[in-house]
Enzyme design. Sequence first.
Site, PDB file in Angstrom:
ATOM      1  N   HIS A 198       0.801  -1.237   0.000  1.00  0.00           N
ATOM      2  CA  HIS A 198       0.000   0.000   0.000  1.00  0.00           C
ATOM      3  C   HIS A 198       0.831   1.284   0.000  1.00  0.00           C
ATOM      4  O   HIS A 198       0.399   2.311   0.529  1.00  0.00           O
ATOM      5  CB  HIS A 198      -1.010   0.009   1.161  1.00  0.00           C
ATOM      6  CG  HIS A 198      -2.303   0.661   0.751  1.00  0.00           C
ATOM      7  ND1 HIS A 198      -3.400   0.769   1.568  1.00  0.00           N
ATOM      8  CD2 HIS A 198      -2.658   1.255  -0.428  1.00  0.00           C
ATOM      9  CE1 HIS A 198      -4.369   1.383   0.936  1.00  0.00           C
ATOM     10  NE2 HIS A 198      -3.955   1.690  -0.278  1.00  0.00           N
ATOM     11  N   LYS A 209     -10.927   4.785  12.816  1.00  0.00           N
ATOM     12  CA  LYS A 209     -10.186   5.102  11.592  1.00  0.00           C
ATOM     13  C   LYS A 209     -10.607   6.448  10.987  1.00  0.00           C
ATOM     14  O   LYS A 209     -11.788   6.764  10.953  1.00  0.00           O
ATOM     15  CB  LYS A 209     -10.492   3.974  10.587  1.00  0.00           C
ATOM     16  CG  LYS A 209      -9.829   4.093   9.238  1.00  0.00           C
ATOM     17  CD  LYS A 209     -10.072   2.792   8.455  1.00  0.00           C
ATOM     18  CE  LYS A 209      -9.505   2.874   7.042  1.00  0.00           C
ATOM     19  NZ  LYS A 209      -9.497   1.563   6.389  1.00  0.00           N
TER      20      LYS A 209
END
Lengths: 474, 474
Positions: A137, A311
Site C-alpha cells: 500500500h 479510523k
Amino acid sequence: MKAHISILLLFLIVTCYTGHAQTHHAQPGQPNFIVIFADDLGYGDLSSYGHPTILTPNLDKMAAEGMRFTQFYAGAAVCTPSRAALLTGRLGIRTGMYGKRSVLFPNSAGGLPLKEITIAEMLKAKGYATGIIGKWHLGQLPEFLPMHQGFDYWFGIPYSSDMGKIGTTRYSPDNPNATAPKPNAVPLPLYRNDKVIEEEPDQHYLTQRYTGEAINYIKKNADQHKPFFLYYASNFPHVPLYASPEFEGKSKRGIYGDVVAELDWSVGQVLKTLKDLKIDKNTFVIFTSDNGPWLTQLDHGGSAGILYEGKNSTYEGGMREPAIAWWPGKIKANAVSSALTNTMDLLPTFAKLSGADLPKDRILDGMDISDILFGKKDIVRNMIYYYINESLYAVRKGPWKAHFTTHPSYSQEAPVPHDPPLLYNMDVDPSEKYNVAKQRPDIIEDLRKEYEKQKAIIPAPAQMDKILPATGIK
Amino acid sequence: MKAHISILLLFLIVTCYTGHAQTHHAQPGQPNFIVIFADDLGYGDLSSYGHPTILTPNLDKMAAEGMRFTQFYAGAAVCTPSRAALLTGRLGIRTGMYGKRSVLFPNSAGGLPLKEITIAEMLKAKGYATGIIGKWHLGQLPEFLPMHQGFDYWFGIPYSSDMGKIGTTRYSPDNPNATAPKPNAVPLPLYRNDKVIEEEPDQHYLTQRYTGEAINYIKKNADQHKPFFLYYASNFPHVPLYASPEFEGKSKRGIYGDVVAELDWSVGQVLKTLKDLKIDKNTFVIFTSDNGPWLTQLDHGGSAGILYEGKNSTYEGGMREPAIAWWPGKIKANAVSSALTNTMDLLPTFAKLSGADLPKDRILDGMDISDILFGKKDIVRNMIYYYINESLYAVRKGPWKAHFTTHPSYSQEAPVPHDPPLLYNMDVDPSEKYNVAKQRPDIIEDLRKEYEKQKAIIPAPAQMDKILPATGIK
C-alpha cells in the site's frame, strides 16, 4: 534551477548513503526484527485490551511474556500514510504521503518517494535480510513496489484487499452483496517479489499462506545465520473479512472475531517458530496496527474500546493502537507501559539495536525507545501530532491534547475548526469526554505554541493524488 | 387471615431452617470464601480490562493466576439492591430491595428483611466464621445491621461514604466544595460489630484500615483452623475519593486512579496473606463490583470501557463488571471466561463447594457456577434480567438482549418504552450500537416471551421507601 540543484544533491546524498551502506556485512549478535502489522484493528479488539468476546490467547501470552503498551500511536489515522510513517520514521507531511485521496488506490500513479529511506533499506545496508509478507500500500506501479524500497523478498498484495474485483468497502447488514464483483475493477493481484503470481487469491486462505511464508522466511534466514527484518503486514481485520475453515464461525464475535482469532493464531505460530529455532532470545518482535477500527463497517469493523472514534479520526480511537513488544531475556515479562510511543519510533530503535546508521540528511519524527523497552526510562517522547493528510488537527504534549480541528470520520462533512481548541487530559480522561479548555488557559497557550511550530513545516509534494490516465481501472 | 397463616408458616420454616443449620459444625476440607466487592468500579477501570493509565498489577496477577470473567453481572445497576442480590442470591424484586428511592439513605427505616437468608447465614450454619469488613448498605437501623444477618464480625460503614456530613454526591470541576460539610447531615459512623466506634473517620485511611482488618480476620481464623467467609466490601472508588499519602497523587489517572491503585494494593495484601499462611489452596477468592461507573461524577467516576453507559443504567455499562476468580490448584491459571455469570451465583456456588444447605423454601435467581470455575462447562446460565427497582427493563438470552424500557441514567427524565424492543447481539456488539430488531423478529418474539414470564413475578413489599419520622436527618 535551485530546485534542480537540490534534487541533484539529494540524489547524490541518497546514492552515497545507499552505496556506502551496502558495503556493510552482518555482524555477530545483531538482533532480528519482526514487525507484525494488523490492518484496521481497534484499541479494544484484543482480550488483553478488554474485549469481552474476542479471545486472543497467543497475543495475551505475548503480552504476558513481554511489554504491553497503552499509549502507542500509529503514524496516521488511515492506511497509506500510517505505513509510510512506520517504514520511514517520518510523518506523511514530510514524505508527501498525503493528498485529497487520503490513501492510494489501484489507479494511483504515486507512491512512497524512492529517496525516502525505509527500515528495510537501513537494515539491508547493515547486512540484514529484509522480507515483507503481506500488504504494501505504498505505490503499486512497478517502480514503487517493495523490491525497490529495500526489501529482498515479498509475498503479498499491493493495497487493501477490498480493492480488487470482489468485496466492496461498504458492508452493512442491509447490503448482502458486500462481496459481489465490482464492475471495471482490476482483479486483486498477489505478488511474489516483482511478479503477479495469482489474481483474486482466495482470501479465506490468506492468513494461512502469510503464516507459512513468514515461517519459511524466518527458517531460511536462521539456517543461514543471517540477521533478518521481517515486516509481516496482514490484510486483516480490514474488510472484506475471510477466515479459513478452521476459524470461520468459531468466535462469539462473528466473522470479525474469527479473523482476529486467526491472526492471533498466526502470531502464535511466528513466536513458536522463533522458540523452536532457539532464536527467540535474539529476536525483537512487535505487534501493532496501522490505524483504528473502521466504524462504518458496523460489526465488520472493530472497536476502539475505551477510546473515542475510529479510523480516519484524530480522536484517540483513530490512531492509538494495541501494541505488544516481545524479546525474551531483554524485555521484562508482564510489563505494561503507558509511555507515549509511536510506530515511527521503530526505525530509530532498530538503528540503535542493530548498529545501523540513522539517515542524517533528513528530519526523523521517530525516537529511539529502547530505554522504554528495557525498563530504563518511563518517558522518551512528550509530543504526539495528529494529522489528516497535510493538515495538523491536534497536538498532544504529555497528558494534554488540544484539538484545533476535528472532522466527522463517518461522513464527507467539512472539518470543524475549534478556537479555543478542545482540551482533554488524556491520562485522566482517555475517552475525551471532558473538555477542560475553560479551566486551563495556561495549557491552551502552551499547546497553541506547539501547534504553530508544527504547522510551520512545509509539506513535501503530495503523492496521493497522482492518478493514472483513464484506463477503466478504479 | 390467609396472609397471617402464610407469614406464620414462613416464620416456622425460617426458624426450623436456621435452628437445624446451627447444629452443624465445621468439617475438614471446607474451603474459605472471600468476596472482595468494589463500589462503582467500571468494566473498563482495571489494566487487565483495558484501562490505559490505571495500573493494577495485583489484580492483573490475580487474573493471571486465576479466571477473568468478561460477562459477569451485578444483581442490579445501583448499590443497595446489588448488595442484597449478592448476599441472598435473589433479585431485589423478590427481597423487596427496591423503591422510589432506589438505594437506602441515612434516614431510611427499611433494610434487607430478616427472613432473607444471606451467604453469611448459610455458611455460619455450616460452621463458618463470617466477617464483613467495609460497606453494608442493607439497612442502618440496629435490627438490620450485619450482626443480625449472619455475620459474627463487622468493621465498617453502614452506607455509602458520601452520606455523612462530608462529601457531596455531585462532584464537578466547577464545584470545588465537593467535600464541604453538608448541613443537617448525620456524621458518617464507623462500626465495630454493633457499636459506633468513630464518627466521620478520616477516609484517607479507610483502605489501609480495611486491609489491616481483613488480614487480621484471615489470620485469626487460620490460627483457629476455622473455615471462614470474609465479605470485604470497599467503599471505593465510590465518591468522595480518598487515598492514603502513599497512593495520593501517584496515578496518571488522578485521584480516581490513586484510589483504584490502593484497592489493587489491598487485594494484593489479602492474597499474599493467604499464601503466607499457606491457606491459598483452600481459599476461593472473587473480586468484583456492585455496579457500573458513576458517570455524573465526571473524572471522579470510572469508565465502562467498551460498554455503553454506567451506574443506574440497564445498558451493559450499568451492570456488567470486572470479575476475577482465584483459587490456586483448583481454578486454572490464565483462564478467561465469557460465560454469563452473576453475583447471585455466588450463594449457590458457595453452597455447593462447602456442602451447605441451599434455602429450599424460596426461589433463588443464582446458579451454581462451579463447573465454569473448574473448566468443566462453558455455559451454566442462559438468562440475565435487567431491573430498575421493580421494573423489568431488559432481558438477555444467550447473546441476544432486548431492551423493553430504557431510561437516561444521568437525569430524572421519564423511562422510555420500546415496542418493538431494541435488540442487540451482545457477543458481536458489546457496545450496544447496532439495533437489529428489524432483522430478527424471531428473536424478538422469543425474548418477548421471556420478558412476559419474568414480568409475572409478584414483587415483595418495597423496603426502600420506609423513611424515619422527620428527625432532621437527610
